[in-house]
Design a protein around this motif. Structure first.
Motif, PDB file in Angstrom:
ATOM      1  N   GLY A 240       0.799  -1.226   0.000  1.00 48.43           N
ATOM      2  CA  GLY A 240       0.000   0.000   0.000  1.00 48.43           C
ATOM      3  C   GLY A 240       0.828   1.271   0.000  1.00 48.43           C
ATOM      4  N   ILE A 241       2.142   1.154   0.162  1.00 47.68           N
ATOM      5  CA  ILE A 241       3.002   2.340   0.154  1.00 47.68           C
ATOM      6  C   ILE A 241       3.096   2.906  -1.258  1.00 47.68           C
ATOM      7  CG2 ILE A 241       5.155   1.082  -0.245  1.00 47.68           C
ATOM      8  CD1 ILE A 241       4.782   4.052   2.116  1.00 47.68           C
ATOM      9  N   THR A 242       2.986   4.184  -1.384  1.00 47.73           N
ATOM     10  CA  THR A 242       3.092   4.846  -2.688  1.00 47.73           C
ATOM     11  C   THR A 242       3.960   6.091  -2.553  1.00 47.73           C
ATOM     12  OG1 THR A 242       1.138   6.235  -2.318  1.00 47.73           O
ATOM     13  CG2 THR A 242       0.768   4.094  -3.356  1.00 47.73           C
ATOM     14  N   THR A 243       4.455   6.547  -3.685  1.00 46.24           N
ATOM     15  CA  THR A 243       5.276   7.761  -3.673  1.00 46.24           C
ATOM     16  C   THR A 243       4.468   8.943  -3.146  1.00 46.24           C
ATOM     17  OG1 THR A 243       6.526   6.951  -5.580  1.00 46.24           O
ATOM     18  CG2 THR A 243       6.671   9.313  -5.087  1.00 46.24           C
ATOM     19  N   LEU A 244       3.204   9.019  -3.537  1.00 48.07           N
ATOM     20  CA  LEU A 244       2.356  10.121  -3.102  1.00 48.07           C
ATOM     21  C   LEU A 244       2.178  10.109  -1.591  1.00 48.07           C
ATOM     22  CD1 LEU A 244       0.630  12.484  -4.168  1.00 48.07           C
ATOM     23  CD2 LEU A 244      -1.333  10.923  -4.158  1.00 48.07           C
ATOM     24  N   LEU A 245       2.045   8.913  -1.016  1.00 45.13           N
ATOM     25  CA  LEU A 245       1.872   8.801   0.434  1.00 45.13           C
ATOM     26  C   LEU A 245       3.147   9.211   1.165  1.00 45.13           C
ATOM     27  CD1 LEU A 245      -0.239   8.030   2.501  1.00 45.13           C
ATOM     28  CD2 LEU A 245       0.602   5.666   2.421  1.00 45.13           C
ATOM     29  N   ILE A 246       4.312   8.829   0.622  1.00 44.52           N
ATOM     30  CA  ILE A 246       5.581   9.232   1.231  1.00 44.52           C
ATOM     31  C   ILE A 246       5.746  10.753   1.168  1.00 44.52           C
ATOM     32  CG2 ILE A 246       8.103   9.086   1.011  1.00 44.52           C
ATOM     33  CD1 ILE A 246       7.723   6.220  -0.001  1.00 44.52           C
ATOM     34  N   LEU A 247       5.398  11.327   0.021  1.00 45.31           N
ATOM     35  CA  LEU A 247       5.486  12.779  -0.113  1.00 45.31           C
ATOM     36  C   LEU A 247       4.514  13.475   0.843  1.00 45.31           C
ATOM     37  CD1 LEU A 247       5.737  13.181  -3.994  1.00 45.31           C
ATOM     38  CD2 LEU A 247       7.557  13.525  -2.306  1.00 45.31           C
ATOM     39  N   LYS A 248       3.357  12.877   1.063  1.00 47.17           N
ATOM     40  CA  LYS A 248       2.384  13.429   2.001  1.00 47.17           C
ATOM     41  C   LYS A 248       2.950  13.431   3.418  1.00 47.17           C
ATOM     42  CE  LYS A 248      -2.490  12.975   3.302  1.00 47.17           C
ATOM     43  NZ  LYS A 248      -3.722  12.149   3.143  1.00 47.17           N
ATOM     44  N   ALA A 249       3.616  12.330   3.789  1.00 46.52           N
ATOM     45  CA  ALA A 249       4.245  12.252   5.109  1.00 46.52           C
ATOM     46  C   ALA A 249       5.372  13.278   5.229  1.00 46.52           C
ATOM     47  CB  ALA A 249       4.785  10.842   5.342  1.00 46.52           C
ATOM     48  N   PHE A 250       6.165  13.428   4.165  1.00 43.72           N
ATOM     49  CA  PHE A 250       7.255  14.413   4.152  1.00 43.72           C
ATOM     50  C   PHE A 250       6.708  15.830   4.304  1.00 43.72           C
ATOM     51  CE2 PHE A 250       9.663  17.373   1.367  1.00 43.72           C
ATOM     52  CZ  PHE A 250      10.776  17.518   2.163  1.00 43.72           C
ATOM     53  N   SER A 251       5.614  16.145   3.620  1.00 45.60           N
ATOM     54  CA  SER A 251       5.045  17.488   3.710  1.00 45.60           C
ATOM     55  C   SER A 251       4.537  17.769   5.118  1.00 45.60           C
ATOM     56  CB  SER A 251       3.919  17.659   2.687  1.00 45.60           C
ATOM     57  OG  SER A 251       2.846  16.782   2.957  1.00 45.60           O
ATOM     58  N   SER A 252       3.977  16.752   5.779  1.00 44.59           N
ATOM     59  CA  SER A 252       3.526  16.948   7.159  1.00 44.59           C
ATOM     60  C   SER A 252       4.704  17.178   8.091  1.00 44.59           C
ATOM     61  CB  SER A 252       2.715  15.736   7.639  1.00 44.59           C
ATOM     62  OG  SER A 252       1.487  15.648   6.974  1.00 44.59           O
ATOM     63  N   ALA A 253       5.789  16.422   7.881  1.00 41.17           N
ATOM     64  CA  ALA A 253       6.990  16.589   8.714  1.00 41.17           C
ATOM     65  C   ALA A 253       7.605  17.970   8.533  1.00 41.17           C
ATOM     66  CB  ALA A 253       8.009  15.503   8.385  1.00 41.17           C
ATOM     67  N   CYS A 254       7.414  18.559   7.354  1.00 38.50           N
ATOM     68  CA  CYS A 254       7.975  19.896   7.079  1.00 38.50           C
ATOM     69  C   CYS A 254       7.279  20.990   7.883  1.00 38.50           C
ATOM     70  CB  CYS A 254       7.870  20.215   5.589  1.00 38.50           C
ATOM     71  SG  CYS A 254       9.049  19.308   4.585  1.00 38.50           S
ATOM     72  N   SER A 255       6.219  20.623   8.600  1.00 42.99           N
ATOM     73  CA  SER A 255       5.607  21.609   9.497  1.00 42.99           C
ATOM     74  C   SER A 255       6.591  22.045  10.572  1.00 42.99           C
ATOM     75  CB  SER A 255       4.360  21.017  10.156  1.00 42.99           C
ATOM     76  OG  SER A 255       4.692  19.880  10.939  1.00 42.99           O
ATOM     77  N   ALA A 256       7.674  21.279  10.734  1.00 43.68           N
ATOM     78  CA  ALA A 256       8.713  21.628  11.709  1.00 43.68           C
ATOM     79  C   ALA A 256       9.603  22.763  11.226  1.00 43.68           C
ATOM     80  CB  ALA A 256       9.570  20.393  12.020  1.00 43.68           C
ATOM     81  N   LEU A 257       9.402  23.246  10.015  1.00 47.71           N
ATOM     82  CA  LEU A 257      10.316  24.235   9.436  1.00 47.71           C
ATOM     83  C   LEU A 257       9.743  25.652   9.425  1.00 47.71           C
ATOM     84  CD1 LEU A 257      11.731  22.193   6.405  1.00 47.71           C
ATOM     85  CD2 LEU A 257      12.569  22.340   8.755  1.00 47.71           C
ATOM     86  N   THR A 258       8.588  25.849   9.997  1.00 49.01           N
ATOM     87  CA  THR A 258       8.044  27.210  10.043  1.00 49.01           C
ATOM     88  C   THR A 258       8.800  28.030  11.081  1.00 49.01           C
ATOM     89  OG1 THR A 258       6.398  26.562  11.671  1.00 49.01           O
ATOM     90  CG2 THR A 258       5.764  26.428   9.362  1.00 49.01           C
TER      91      THR A 258
END
Length: 637
Positions: A240-258
């Motif tokens: 069930g892992i997809t590139t889009l899902l990984i990118l979605k997780a990465f974008s959520s983790a980037c909330s640490a960069l504000t």
């Protein structure tokens, strides 16, 4: 039962908070002074700001960025929760990618510090490097939305940290979050936020707690092994892992960069040499944030910790090492405080940016007004109100707010980077090619991340931000257009346009013969204009009684009585104004409506009267040639 009770408590608290705000900012000066403090002279403004050493500036300016390590990695791995334990190892590559992006952004913003030693955020950079206004408005709108979400996310994360340690608090998270926002409003309206040195220590303590937690983790792994029973297998790709899902997780983790832009905006507060001090702060912040993110994420992976809506991953990790003892409590409370400070820093950034944009004519000018304590009080209240709406709408749940978060900040990053590219190409100077290359890489990466956010988070709520941002830009253009039209309409040629005398008829609205009317008629007759008293009666008896009393009073001025068959005073007065405007003897230049109004001594007395004077004023303002004056009479009892 608990949920029902919490909803009632939240509703009651919100009503009380709104009443408290109204009560504090009404005529009750003494209560306002208790909450807000004494008014400050304008000349005291510059005296508030002192230059600070870069090492002290580090915790002061890093609260927003560094505090997000408490929820950034958790937000990323939460997106993969549905894939099961086999996906837990993705927290490591996602965090490493986030840290690489952090490094790129910091290097890019160092270029901004070099280019704008007096301080230059995304709005200032775009305004300076683009001929058209829309790039700067995109930057400002994006940052304002990000500031708003920073308050909502930081306060929600702070409350979640407390509810993780004290589960009994969980049903009241929204109420506590609104209470925190309310306290931040009081603090910032008082101007306490200007004493920024006081806020350095909680951030220092949180940094120390996180580093201590990381060191404890390594000591634990030296004793129990770097691969433990709970450690998930590394490198497996679950179904069930997809590139889009990984990118979605990465974008959520980037909330640490504000919050990266904070240092770039604050260059003027550093001691000389300002640029070098700001660069040192950026480098130190990048190193300590990077170490914390990677170390924290690594221990989460080793311990195989799973995201839990009722217990944060930070709380679970600290609990695993220290139980619920003193050290655990210190970590939890320091997390709470630093997240509140992250929100507090936004209460400076949002009002300042909105005031700058408003001074350029793109937002309401009321946002440029300073309050009693010299802060931009209107901006503070707007931020608090909008953040409270978000907190209530999303029930103070951080992960529910994350999809809306960071899109704005990465859009502003992109605009700032492109603006710097244009600057290096225009100004050139030493090593401009290297600077250009750095900002080019930064612009490409931030644009890509912004696109990833927009695509992966669109369904989860990002569409709201993507709609709101163009609306804010469009609103800014409408505001600017309005101010330009007003300026053109009000502009005069001093050589051709001069003041002159006009014929004015003063109409005094009377309800009887008493002290209030006597006070008002006396004022009207003192103006030297034609005075007509107008009385509206609902039946013939009332009109005859009024005419008799007026004659008994000596007919101080002409009295006109109007009958209202429908018990309304507005319609007869409107007809009378229209009659005056059609007078055969010539229409007056202005019709002056004088409204008597008595002012009760105590605030609660207002609800005992029908407030007809307020209704009349609001209704009469529609007439372009009518001038309205209220003559107050203050009751003594």
């Amino acid at each position: 039962m608990h949920m029902h009770l919490s909803s009632v408590v939240e509703t009651v608290f919100i009503i009380l908070a709104l009443l408290a705000i109204w009560y504090s900012f009404s005529n009750f000066t003494n209560i306002k002074r208790v909450f807000i403090g004494r008014p400050m002279r304008t000349k005291e403004l510059n005296a508030q700001h002192t230059k600070i050493f870069w090492m002290l500036a580090l915790p002061i300016l890093s609260a927003d960025l560094y505090s997000s390590v408490a929820y950034g990695p958790e937000s990323g791995i939460t997106e993969l929760l549905s894939l099961g334990p086999a996906a837990k190892w993705f927290i490591l590559p996602i965090t490493i990618a986030t840290v690489v992006l952090l490094g790129i952004l910091i290097i890019s913003y160092i270029m901004g510090v070099i280019a704008y030693p007096s301080g230059g955020g995304a709005y200032a950079i775009a305004k300076d490097n683009f001929k058209k206004s829309w790039p700067s408005l995109i930057a400002s709108s994006s940052l304002l939305v990000d500031y708003l979400l920073t308050v909502a996310v930081s306060v929600s994360a702070a409350v979640e940290a407390i509810s993780s340690a004290y589960p009994a608090v969980a049903p009241f998270e929204t109420t506590l979050a609104i209470l925190c926002v309310f306290l931040l409003v009081i603090i910032n309206l008082r101007g306490v936020a200007e004493s920024a040195v006081v806020f350095a220590w909680p951030t220092f303590i949180f940094m120390a707690c996180m580093l201590f937690l990381i060191i404890t983790g390594f000591l634990d792994e030296l004793q129990h092994g770097f691969v433990q029973n709970a450690t998930p297998p590394f490198g497996t790709f679950p179904q069930g892992i997809t590139t889009l899902l990984i990118l979605k997780a990465f974008s959520s983790a980037c909330s640490a960069l504000t919050g990266i832009e904070t240092i770039s905006n604050a260059v003027p507060i550093f001691r000389e040499p300002k640029q070098k001090s700001a660069i040192k702060t950026y480098i130190a912040l990048g190193i300590i944030t990077g170490i914390t993110l990677i170390g924290f994420s690594y221990h989460l992976y080793v311990k195989g910790i799973t995201p839990d809506p009722k217990n944060t991953m930070l709380s679970q990790l600290a609990e695993g090492y220290f139980g619920h003892g003193v050290i655990y409590q210190i970590i939890i409370w320091s997390t709470f405080i630093v997240l509140i400070l992250a929100a507090n820093s936004t209460f400076t950034g949002f009002p300042q940016l909105s005031a700058i944009v408003a001074s350029d004519g793109y937002l309401p000018r009321a946002l440029t007004n300073r309050g009693d304590r010299l802060g931009y009080s209107n901006g503070i209240l707007v931020l608090a109100g909008l953040a409270s709406i978000l907190i209530i709408s999303f029930h103070a749940q951080t992960n529910a707010l994350i999809p809306l978060y960071a899109i704005g900040v990465f859009l502003s990053f992109t605009v700032a980077q492109i603006g710097l590219l244009r600057r290096w190409k225009r100004v050139k100077g030493p090593n401009w090619q290297l600077k250009f290359t750095i900002n080019f890489i930064g612009s490409v990466i931030t644009a890509v991340v912004a696109m990833i956010f927009s695509i992966t988070k669109f369904v989860d709520g990002a569409w709201v931000v993507l709609i709101v941002l163009p609306l804010i830009v469009a609103f800014s253009y409408l505001v600017k257009k309005h101010y330009n039209q007003v300026a053109m309409e009000l502009k005069i040629d001093p050589k051709q346009t001069r003041p002159s005398e006009h014929r004015i008829i003063s109409i005094v609205l009377v309800s009887g013969v008493h002290r209030v009317v006597n006070n008002t008629v006396t004022f009207a007759m003192s103006l030297g204009t034609e005075v007509i008293a107008v009385y509206v009666g609902f039946d013939d008896d009332a009109i005859e009684k009024m005419e008799s009393k007026w004659e008994e009073w000596g007919n101080p001025c002409r009295l006109v009585t109007l009958k209202s068959s429908y018990r309304s005073i507005l319609e007869p007065i409107s007809r009378f104004i229209q009659t005056i405007e059609r007078w055969e003897g010539g229409k007056p230049d202005h019709i002056h409506i004088i409204v008597p109004q008595f002012i009760p001594k105590r605030w609660w007395h207002h609800i005992l009267h029908n407030q007809s004077a307020l209704l009349l004023r609001a209704w009469l303002f529609r007439h372009k040639d009518v001038i309205i004056t209220t003559v107050p009479y203050h009751l003594q009892k």
